[in-house]
Scaffold this active site. Structure first.
Site, PDB file in Angstrom:
ATOM      1  CG  HIS A 379      -2.218   0.685   1.019  1.00  0.00           C
ATOM      2  ND1 HIS A 379      -2.476   1.483  -0.066  1.00  0.00           N
ATOM      3  CD2 HIS A 379      -3.362   0.707   1.768  1.00  0.00           C
ATOM      4  CE1 HIS A 379      -3.704   1.952   0.003  1.00  0.00           C
ATOM      5  NE2 HIS A 379      -4.269   1.500   1.117  1.00  0.00           N
ATOM      6  CG  ASP A 383      -3.087   5.131  -4.238  1.00  0.00           C
ATOM      7  OD1 ASP A 383      -2.422   5.090  -3.182  1.00  0.00           O
ATOM      8  OD2 ASP A 383      -3.012   6.045  -5.080  1.00  0.00           O
TER       9      ASP A 383
END
Length: 408
Positions: A379, A383
Site C-alpha cells: 500500500h 492505492d
C-alpha cells in the site's frame, strides 16, 4: 598426489551453504566431473563435481555443516585405487540339503541418506526399503519420499516377526510419547526470514474478487487434446492467468513496480514469479518476458519449473528477479488465502480451488464454476483503486478470454 576440491561460486550474493549429503565416501573411485557432494543453499541444492578422476580422500565437513565459497571441502587422491571388497569366505560343506532362506530386500544404507531425507523418513516412521530412489546411484530424495507417501506405497517400519511361541504373548505397553528436533534446512530458514521481512517492511493489504471460470474451462476442454498433440504439453489454467496478469500490468503498471530507496522503479516487461512446490518448501522460479511468450511457451516453462523443483535441480539464477508473483494454492485445495509479498515485488496474485457455487445471472440463480482470487499489494506504492482495478482486469480477461488475443 591429492587435488583439492573447493566450494564453487554459488550465485549472486550467496556466500555460504550447508553440506546436504556426501555422494562419495572415502576410498570410493571417482570419475572426473562426477558429483561428490550436494550442497544446500538458501534456494536450491548444488552438486559439486570432482575436478579430476581418482579416489575419494579426506572430507573436511560433515552433513549439516556450513561451508563458505572458496573453502576446501575435500581432497581427491589421483592415481589411487579404490578399496577392493573383502573376499567372501569359502562356504563350509553342508551335510544335508536345507531349504534356502527367503531373499532379503536390501534397504538403502540409513547412514547414506541425507539428513533432510532421513528426518522426513523418521517423522513418518517409514521403511526406506519400500521407497524407490531416483537420485544419484539410486539415492533417496525428498521428492521420492513425498511421492511414495502420497501414492500410499511407503511402508511403516515394523519390528521383525518373532517365532511363534506356545505360551501366550504379553501385550506390549503403549509407547512413550516422544519429541524430535530437526534442524531447519537453509531453504526453510530463508523462507521464514523473507516472509517476516515482507511483513515488517511493506504496508501489506489484500483485496479479493471472484471469477467465473466457465469460459476458460470451455476453451480448455475444446482445445486441450489438439494443444497437447501439437505442443507436447498439457493445456492448463496457468497460461490464461499469466496472460491476464500481463494484460493487467499494462493497465496498472504500479502493481509491477518496486520501491528502491526514495524512488519507484517502473518496468515495461513482465517477469512473473511462478510459485511451485519443492521437497524443501515453496520456491519461485521466474518466467521471464512473459509478455512475449505464447500460451504453449508459458505452459512448457511452468511444467519444466515444476518438474525440476521436485528434483531439486532448479538453478539459482532462475529464481532471481521478477516483478510480480502468481501463487496457486488451489492445487492443494485452498478456498481462500492472503498471499504474502515476495520482496522487493509489490504484488502477488493468489489463486484458489474452482468449485461450483450458486450465482445470479440475468435475474436467475444458476450454478457456475467459481474461483476466489486474492491480490496482496504494498500500500506504500499501490492505492486501493489501482489494486481493485488490476484484479478486475484479470477477472475480465479470464471471463472473456478473447480479450487476451485482442489486447483489451
Amino acid at each position: 598426489m591429492a587435488t583439492d576440491v573447493i566450494v564453487p561460486t554459488l550465485g549472486e550474493s550467496i556466500t555460504e551453504a550447508s553440506v546436504g549429503q556426501w555422494l562419495k565416501q572415502p576410498g570410493e573411485a571417482v570419475a572426473a566431473d562426477e558429483p561428490i557432494v550436494a550442497l544446500e543453499t538458501d534456494k536450491v541444492a548444488v552438486e559439486v563435481p570432482a575436478p579430476v578422476a581418482g579416489v575419494m580422500g579426506e572430507q573436511m565437513f560433515q552433513p549439516g555443516d556450513t561451508v563458505t565459497v572458496g573453502a576446501l571441502i575435500a581432497r581427491i587422491l589421483e592415481g589411487g585405487a579404490a578399496a577392493a571388497p573383502a573376499p567372501a569366505p569359502a562356504a563350509a560343506p553342508v551335510a544335508a540339503p536345507v531349504a534356502a532362506p527367503a531373499p532379503v530386500v536390501e534397504a538403502p544404507a540409513y547412514d547414506a541418506i541425507s539428513p533432510a531425507v532421513r528426518g522426513l523418513i523418521d517423522t513418518y516412521n517409514l521403511d526406506p526399503a519400500s521407497i524407490s530412489g531416483t537420485g544419484k546411484d539410486g539415492r533417496l530424495t525428498k521428492g521420492d519420499v513425498l511421492a511414495a507417501i502420497e501414492a500410499g506405497t511407503a511402508r511403516v517400519k515394523s519390528a521383525a516377526v518373532a517365532p511363534v511361541a506356545a505360551a501366550p504373548v504379553a501385550v506390549a505397553a503403549p509407547a512413550a510419547r516422544r519429541e524430535e528436533r530437526v534442524k531447519m534446512t537453509r531453504l526453510r530458514q530463508t523462507i521464514a526470514r523473507r516472509l517476516k521481512e515482507a511483513q515488517n517492511t511493506a504496508a501489506m493489504l489484500t483485496t479479493f474478487n471472484d471469477v467465473d471460470m466457465s469460459a476458460v474451462i470451455e476453451a480448455r476442454a475444446k482445445y486441450k487434446d489438439h494443444f497437447e498433440k501439437k505442443h507436447g504439453v498439457r493445456f492448463g489454467f496457468m497460461s490464461f492467468f499469466a496472460k491476464a496478469v500481463v494484460l493487467a500490468l499494462k493497465d496498472v503498471p504500479a502493481v509491477g513496480a518496486a520501491i528502491e530507496g526514495d524512488e519507484i522503479v517502473f518496468k515495461d516487461y513482465a517477469d512473473l514469479g511462478i510459485a511451485v512446490s519443492s521437497p524443501g518448501g515453496l520456491v519461485v522460479p521466474i518466467l521471464k518476458d512473459a509478455q512475449a511468450k505464447s500460451f504453449a511457451e508459458i505452459e512448457k516453462q511452468i511444467a519444466d519449473f515444476g518438474e525440476r523443483a521436485r528434483k531439486g535441480t532448479l538453478k539459482i539464477e532462475e529464481m532471481q528477479g521478477g516483478n510480480f508473483t502468481i501463487s496457486n494454492g488451489g492445487v492443494f485445495g485452498s478456498l481462500l488465502s492472503t498471499p504474502i509479498l515476495n520482496p522487493p515485488q509489490s504484488g502477488v496474485l493468489g489463486l484458489h480451488r474452482v468449485e461450483d457455487r450458486p450465482v445470479v445471472r440475468g435475474g436467475q440463480i444458476v450454478v457456475r464454476p467459481m474461483m476466489y482470487m486474492a491480490l496482496s499489494y504494498d500500500h506504500r506504492l499501490i492505492d486501493g483503486k489501482e489494486a481493485v482495478t488490476f484484479l478486475v482486469r484479470v477477472k475480465e480477461a479470464i471471463e472473456d478470454p478473447a480479450r487476451l488475443l485482442i489486447d483489451l
